[in-house]
Write an enzyme that holds these catalytic residues in place. Structure first.
Site, PDB file in Angstrom:
ATOM      1  N   THR A 191       0.815  -1.217   0.000  1.00 34.01           N
ATOM      2  CA  THR A 191       0.000   0.000   0.000  1.00 34.01           C
ATOM      3  C   THR A 191       0.846   1.264   0.000  1.00 34.01           C
ATOM      4  O   THR A 191       0.408   2.307  -0.500  1.00 34.01           O
ATOM      5  CB  THR A 191      -0.977   0.024   1.187  1.00 34.01           C
ATOM      6  OG1 THR A 191      -0.278   0.204   2.421  1.00 34.01           O
ATOM      7  CG2 THR A 191      -1.788  -1.266   1.250  1.00 34.01           C
ATOM      8  N   SER A 223      -2.002  11.245   4.213  1.00 32.43           N
ATOM      9  CA  SER A 223      -1.122  10.132   3.851  1.00 32.43           C
ATOM     10  C   SER A 223      -0.418  10.485   2.546  1.00 32.43           C
ATOM     11  O   SER A 223      -0.684   9.940   1.483  1.00 32.43           O
ATOM     12  CB  SER A 223      -1.900   8.828   3.697  1.00 32.43           C
ATOM     13  OG  SER A 223      -1.018   7.736   3.544  1.00 32.43           O
ATOM     14  N   MET A 232      -2.936   5.207  -1.509  1.00 32.98           N
ATOM     15  CA  MET A 232      -4.286   4.646  -1.479  1.00 32.98           C
ATOM     16  C   MET A 232      -4.256   3.278  -0.800  1.00 32.98           C
ATOM     17  O   MET A 232      -4.393   2.224  -1.438  1.00 32.98           O
ATOM     18  CB  MET A 232      -4.835   4.537  -2.900  1.00 32.98           C
ATOM     19  CG  MET A 232      -5.038   5.865  -3.594  1.00 32.98           C
ATOM     20  SD  MET A 232      -6.383   6.846  -2.854  1.00 32.98           S
ATOM     21  CE  MET A 232      -5.436   8.159  -2.066  1.00 32.98           C
ATOM     22  N   HIS A 233      -4.091   3.274   0.505  1.00 33.63           N
ATOM     23  CA  HIS A 233      -3.922   2.024   1.246  1.00 33.63           C
ATOM     24  C   HIS A 233      -5.098   1.068   1.033  1.00 33.63           C
ATOM     25  O   HIS A 233      -4.928  -0.071   0.589  1.00 33.63           O
ATOM     26  CB  HIS A 233      -3.759   2.327   2.741  1.00 33.63           C
ATOM     27  CG  HIS A 233      -2.563   3.142   3.085  1.00 33.63           C
ATOM     28  ND1 HIS A 233      -1.283   2.633   3.066  1.00 33.63           N
ATOM     29  CD2 HIS A 233      -2.450   4.447   3.447  1.00 33.63           C
ATOM     30  CE1 HIS A 233      -0.433   3.572   3.424  1.00 33.63           C
ATOM     31  NE2 HIS A 233      -1.116   4.681   3.655  1.00 33.63           N
ATOM     32  N   ASP A 234      -6.305   1.520   1.371  1.00 32.36           N
ATOM     33  CA  ASP A 234      -7.455   0.617   1.366  1.00 32.36           C
ATOM     34  C   ASP A 234      -7.828   0.142  -0.028  1.00 32.36           C
ATOM     35  O   ASP A 234      -8.377  -0.951  -0.199  1.00 32.36           O
ATOM     36  CB  ASP A 234      -8.657   1.302   2.014  1.00 32.36           C
ATOM     37  CG  ASP A 234      -8.473   1.515   3.506  1.00 32.36           C
ATOM     38  OD1 ASP A 234      -7.673   0.774   4.110  1.00 32.36           O
ATOM     39  OD2 ASP A 234      -9.116   2.412   4.074  1.00 32.36           O
TER      40      ASP A 234
END
Length: 304
Positions: A191, A223, A232-234
């Protein structure tokens, strides 16, 4: 055939992008959403999720979940997402309400009704999923797999070693990782590579109404930055469902540290097999960044 999924989330600015992809990716059939305390309180994550569903006119049932971790005091990520979790855009008022059932029971009932096993996607703390697995073990055969955004094989983002979603409820994560269900872990290893560039971010206001909304939210997201790019982690958990070819996975034994003074919430990922234990998680370690960015552009262009 579209893949049926249930999404457990804690919106959260990057959750909003993941929810958009889950709704508009033509390969996916988002059938249920549930909320959990994480980035902000569960009351706020529920409000944010309902606002997003109304914004996209998506008739998807939503159940409110756990307000606190299994045994610990809650923590949040308001410093990253703002006090409301989704500051920056004025959503239209609506009358939508969550289901009366708590999230884990809503998931249980939907699983038991489904004609085939369903993929669960969890992009917040794993409290609801742990409650489901511990209180409703009869559901396990009805879960195709669990795909999570959480954990790390290396550095953390809220402690030196722990990623936020796992550290927010380590006992829940430990329960889930011990459960025996198939798990795909999209952690910080991938991520942190999932960056939307400043050039692309600058095009969002002209893309469509979703682009305008996301651009407004992104101006409050911590972030990364609009000037250097945003992580864009999720979204990685949704991307893996649609484009697994973009990810390099390795089967590993993964345990969650729940006791350490400095290491609580760490996902201990045995990449080299030092512990001699059988693999229980498919761990994503590398990401095709350009392919990811291209896929994001394609799916957000559909999010009208």
């Amino acid at each position: 055939m579209r893949l049926p999924i249930f999404l457990d989330t804690d919106p959260g600015i990057d959750d909003a992008v993941a929810i958009a992809a889950a709704i508009f990716a033509p390969e996916l059939d988002l059938q249920l959403m549930t909320t959990v305390a994480g980035n902000v309180s569960v009351e706020k994550t529920t409000r944010n999720a309902l606002q997003l569903l109304h914004f996209w006119n998506a008739e998807i049932p939503l159940a409110q979940g756990a307000s606190v971790p299994l045994v610990r005091a809650p923590r949040n990520a308001a410093s990253v997402h703002g006090e409301s979790g989704m500051a920056g855009y004025d959503f239209v008022e609506h009358n939508r309400k969550p289901l009366e059932q708590p999230a884990f029971l809503a998931i249980r009932d939907a699983l038991m009704r489904a004609p085939e096993p369903v993929t669960l996607v969890a992009i917040g703390p794993l409290t609801n999923i742990a409650l489901l697995l511990s209180q409703c073990p009869e559901c396990k055969p009805h879960i195709r797999r669990l795909v999570i955004m959480g954990g790390s094989a290396g550095r953390g983002n809220c402690t030196p070693n722990a990623e936020f979603n796992i550290a927010a409820d380590p006992e829940a994560a430990a329960c889930v990782f011990r459960s025996g269900i198939e798990i795909v872990m999209c952690g910080l290893d991938v991520t942190n590579q999932a960056i939307l560039t400043p050039d692309y971010l600058g095009t969002l206001p002209e893309l469509n109404r979703t682009g305008k909304m996301l651009h407004a939210l992104f101006s409050h997201y911590r972030s990364g930055s609009m000037q250097s790019g945003l992580r864009m982690h999720d979204l990685c958990a949704i991307a893996w469902l649609v484009r697994p070819d973009l990810f390099t996975l390795k089967p590993c034994f993964v345990a969650v540290e729940t006791q350490g003074e400095f290491t609580s919430g760490t996902t201990v990922v045995d990449i080299d097999g030092c512990l001699g234990k059988p693999a229980n998680v498919q761990v994503a370690l590398e990401l095709d960044v350009k392919g990811f960015q291209q896929w994001v552009a394609e799916v957000l262009a559909k999010a009208s």
